[in-house]
Write a protein that holds these residues in place. Sequence first.
Motif, short mmCIF file in Angstrom:
data_model
loop_
_atom_site.label_atom_id
_atom_site.label_comp_id
_atom_site.label_asym_id
_atom_site.label_seq_id
_atom_site.Cartn_x
_atom_site.Cartn_y
_atom_site.Cartn_z
N LYS A 194 22.54 54.10 69.00
CA LYS A 194 21.21 54.04 69.65
C LYS A 194 21.31 53.35 70.99
N LEU A 195 22.02 52.24 71.06
CA LEU A 195 22.15 51.50 72.31
C LEU A 195 22.84 52.32 73.39
N GLN A 196 23.74 53.20 72.99
CA GLN A 196 24.47 54.02 73.96
C GLN A 196 23.74 55.30 74.32
N GLY A 197 22.58 55.53 73.71
CA GLY A 197 21.82 56.71 74.05
C GLY A 197 22.27 57.98 73.36
N LEU A 198 23.03 57.86 72.28
CA LEU A 198 23.45 59.05 71.56
C LEU A 198 22.26 59.77 70.94
N ALA A 199 22.28 61.07 71.02
CA ALA A 199 21.18 61.84 70.46
C ALA A 199 21.16 61.78 68.94
N ASP A 200 22.33 61.61 68.32
CA ASP A 200 22.42 61.56 66.86
C ASP A 200 22.98 60.21 66.46
N THR A 201 22.19 59.43 65.72
CA THR A 201 22.63 58.10 65.29
C THR A 201 23.02 58.08 63.82
N ALA A 202 22.97 59.20 63.15
CA ALA A 202 23.27 59.24 61.71
C ALA A 202 24.75 59.01 61.46
N THR A 203 25.06 58.25 60.42
CA THR A 203 26.44 58.07 60.01
C THR A 203 26.91 59.33 59.29
N PRO A 204 27.96 59.99 59.78
CA PRO A 204 28.38 61.26 59.16
C PRO A 204 28.96 61.04 57.77
N THR A 205 28.65 61.95 56.87
CA THR A 205 29.18 61.92 55.51
C THR A 205 29.81 63.27 55.18
N LEU A 206 30.58 63.31 54.12
CA LEU A 206 31.13 64.56 53.64
C LEU A 206 31.06 64.60 52.12
N ARG A 207 31.20 65.79 51.59
CA ARG A 207 31.14 65.97 50.14
C ARG A 207 32.55 65.92 49.56
N ALA A 208 32.68 65.26 48.42
CA ALA A 208 33.95 65.18 47.72
C ALA A 208 33.66 65.31 46.23
N LEU A 209 34.72 65.26 45.43
CA LEU A 209 34.58 65.28 43.98
C LEU A 209 35.03 63.93 43.43
N ALA A 210 34.31 63.43 42.46
CA ALA A 210 34.65 62.14 41.86
C ALA A 210 35.99 62.23 41.16
N GLY A 211 36.87 61.26 41.43
CA GLY A 211 38.18 61.24 40.81
C GLY A 211 38.19 60.61 39.43
N VAL A 212 37.10 59.91 39.09
CA VAL A 212 36.95 59.27 37.78
C VAL A 212 35.49 59.37 37.37
N ASP A 213 35.22 59.07 36.10
CA ASP A 213 33.83 58.97 35.65
C ASP A 213 33.18 57.76 36.32
N LEU A 214 31.94 57.91 36.74
CA LEU A 214 31.21 56.81 37.36
C LEU A 214 30.02 56.44 36.49
N PRO A 215 29.80 55.14 36.27
CA PRO A 215 28.67 54.72 35.43
C PRO A 215 27.35 54.87 36.18
N ALA A 216 26.27 54.79 35.44
CA ALA A 216 24.95 54.80 36.06
C ALA A 216 24.81 53.58 36.97
N ASN A 217 24.05 53.73 38.04
CA ASN A 217 23.88 52.66 39.00
C ASN A 217 22.60 51.87 38.73
N ASP A 218 22.54 50.65 39.28
CA ASP A 218 21.34 49.83 39.13
C ASP A 218 20.43 50.03 40.34
N LYS A 219 19.61 49.04 40.67
CA LYS A 219 18.60 49.20 41.71
C LYS A 219 19.13 49.10 43.13
N ARG A 220 20.43 48.79 43.32
CA ARG A 220 20.99 48.63 44.66
C ARG A 220 21.87 49.82 45.03
N ALA A 221 21.72 50.34 46.24
CA ALA A 221 22.59 51.41 46.73
C ALA A 221 24.02 50.89 46.80
#
Length: 400
Positions: free
Chosen positions: A310-337
Amino acid sequence: MIPLDEARARILAGLAPTGPETVPLAAGWNRVLARPIAARLTQPPADVSAMDGYALRAADAVEGATLRLAGASPAGKPYAGTLGAGEAVRIFTGGFVPAGADSILLQEDATAAEGHVRVNETVMLGRHIRRRGLDFAEGAELLGAGRRLTARDIGLAAAGNHPWLTVHRRPRIGILATGDEIALPGEKLPEGGIVSSNAHALAALVASCGGEASILPIAPDDPAEIAALASSGGFDLLVTTGGASVGEHDLVQKALGRDGFVLDFWQIAMRPGKPLIWGKLGAVPVLGLPGNPVSALVCAVVFLLPALAKLQGLADTATPTLRALAGVDLPANDKRADHLRATLTPGEGGVWIATPAARQDSSMLAVLAGADALVLRAPFAPKLAKGEPVEVIALAALGV
């Protein structure tokens, strides 16, 4: 605690792009354009040959024909005459196509001798000619404002005849580590102390994203000294590390409050990195990161990187993500991201497999350094089986 997305939105809303400055073209790489770039000429400026060969008329260029060589048209030295019937002009890649010519005979499809050239293969009309303005026309916008310039962009700006570029000034980021227990790398450690890694890691991140970082002296657990260093001034954003929680020695809010610090929010529903501060010290925005090194860097990925954009004036400030497959079973999450440090390995069909580390303690910098990505788990996300899709932040792509 406030949700992560709300915290990021409030941080970005409190920031404005830095002002413009003019830099030489050679210094434009990785800078963000403050004004669009329009072509100052037409490229190519005339019809030019795409190959080495002979400029001629397609009507004359039938297999077996012999044409008179009327001259040459190398790049930079156009043939001055007009091509007549039964004539050809020796031409080279980039050479202007002479008036009267409409096609190019490849040199490997011709035999030249004693001022003539024999056509060994019939030429199609318009073959191997790059038309005037094929790349761009004078006045056309080449690059838009809010774009981070790549090496390809620098080449395009040069081709458009721009020796100077108007870009956003690099944001100046002050980095202030706090705590009696920390010392800079190479210094004598206080009794019971540790080496401060946050300031240098954050400075490297800022530099990799186009900012200018200033590492301030370490502030001890003294409100007056914290306030004095924080007010040293000249920054577009002040980033503190440590002292953001609720202990007796977590003094950042108290120290800055002496100089009129206005808190926007504190504490985020995320892991690692719950104790994060956002507010303003006068006109200077302040981002207070946790002291744990993993928490500080994960929060920097989630909040500081978009702030720098944002400070540099970029039109897109979103942090890029990609899709992957989980390498192990993941437990249910609590209230925090959650942001699980993970490795990425290639799977079938080019899909990445993201495998979180077995230990996720926020003090374990070695685990973060060995990670390729952060696996994102939303609040209250249900358990996930191995092989199911997950969203990840690839760290190397961000310069982290």
